[in-house]
Enzyme design. Structure first.
Site, mmCIF file in Angstrom:
data_model
loop_
_atom_site.group_PDB
_atom_site.id
_atom_site.type_symbol
_atom_site.label_atom_id
_atom_site.label_comp_id
_atom_site.label_asym_id
_atom_site.label_seq_id
_atom_site.Cartn_x
_atom_site.Cartn_y
_atom_site.Cartn_z
ATOM 1 N N HIS A 55 39.299 31.313 43.067
ATOM 2 C CA HIS A 55 39.909 32.177 42.061
ATOM 3 C C HIS A 55 38.793 32.782 41.216
ATOM 4 O O HIS A 55 37.719 32.183 41.046
ATOM 5 C CB HIS A 55 40.849 31.380 41.158
ATOM 6 C CG HIS A 55 42.083 30.908 41.855
ATOM 7 N ND1 HIS A 55 43.192 30.476 41.168
ATOM 8 C CD2 HIS A 55 42.396 30.798 43.175
ATOM 9 C CE1 HIS A 55 44.135 30.114 42.023
ATOM 10 N NE2 HIS A 55 43.665 30.297 43.246
ATOM 11 N N GLU A 57 38.320 33.025 38.054
ATOM 12 C CA GLU A 57 37.854 32.195 36.942
ATOM 13 C C GLU A 57 36.895 31.109 37.415
ATOM 14 O O GLU A 57 35.862 30.851 36.798
ATOM 15 C CB GLU A 57 39.026 31.525 36.218
ATOM 16 C CG GLU A 57 40.044 32.477 35.662
ATOM 17 C CD GLU A 57 41.227 32.692 36.590
ATOM 18 O OE1 GLU A 57 41.019 33.026 37.791
ATOM 19 O OE2 GLU A 57 42.363 32.533 36.139
ATOM 20 N N CYS A 85 46.025 29.972 36.289
ATOM 21 C CA CYS A 85 46.857 28.918 36.850
ATOM 22 C C CYS A 85 46.400 27.577 36.257
ATOM 23 O O CYS A 85 45.395 27.511 35.541
ATOM 24 C CB CYS A 85 46.742 28.903 38.374
ATOM 25 S SG CYS A 85 45.115 28.373 38.986
ATOM 26 N N CYS A 88 42.713 26.680 37.139
ATOM 27 C CA CYS A 88 41.717 27.450 36.393
ATOM 28 C C CYS A 88 41.738 27.101 34.906
ATOM 29 O O CYS A 88 40.680 27.030 34.271
ATOM 30 C CB CYS A 88 41.944 28.941 36.608
ATOM 31 S SG CYS A 88 41.603 29.445 38.318
#
Length: 152
Positions: A55, A57, A85, A88
């Site tokens: 992801h 992040e 999410c 993260c």
């Protein structure tokens, strides 16, 4: 900081557009040091890397930590185009990020204002200051367009 939240988010949005062009879910992230220097800017690479944890992040945290030579991003700010999410959000907590600024809210998969609400648990060791909705409509439209094109 010399740049505004909206200006930093513009950089994250550019990363998100690049992700969409590469067939990735359009999420971009930027990490800024306390002195206003950009430490990292990345986009989702889940498909490219065949890695469910790639992801934006997470990738930005890894890059910024490497640049600083520290696993903690004390007094740094994260700008991301979608509410993080739970994975993260927890990584942001573990990195001891000062501020989390995000664009679009994510009622389905978000882990900050929705879902797991990671920072609201007593077991959370560090909660950043949170600002949601910065350039929300732009980020939300990009996500909507991406998923509509996928379904067509």
């Amino acid at each position: 900081m010399t740049k505004t939240d909206s200006t930093w988010m513009a950089i994250a949005l550019a990363e998100a557009r690049a992700a969409a062009a590469a067939g990735e879910v359009p999420v971009g992230a930027v990490i800024v040091a306390p002195d206003g220097v950009q430490l990292a800017s990345t986009a989702n690479r889940v498909e490219r890397d065949a890695d469910p944890t790639a992801h934006a992040e997470i990738l930005a945290i890894r890059a910024a930590a490497k640049t600083l030579g520290s696993p903690r991003l004390i007094d740094c700010d994260v700008f991301v185009t979608l509410e993080p999410c739970a994975m993260c959000a927890q990584a942001i907590s573990l990195a001891r990020v000062r501020r989390l600024v995000f664009a679009a809210y994510d009622p389905k998969g978000g882990g900050v204002e929705h879902g797991a609400r990671v920072y609201q648990h007593a077991t959370c060791h560090h909660a950043p200051d949170i600002v949601g909705g910065v350039r929300e409509s732009e980020a939300g439209q990009m996500l909507k367009d991406f998923f509509q094109a996928r379904r067509a």
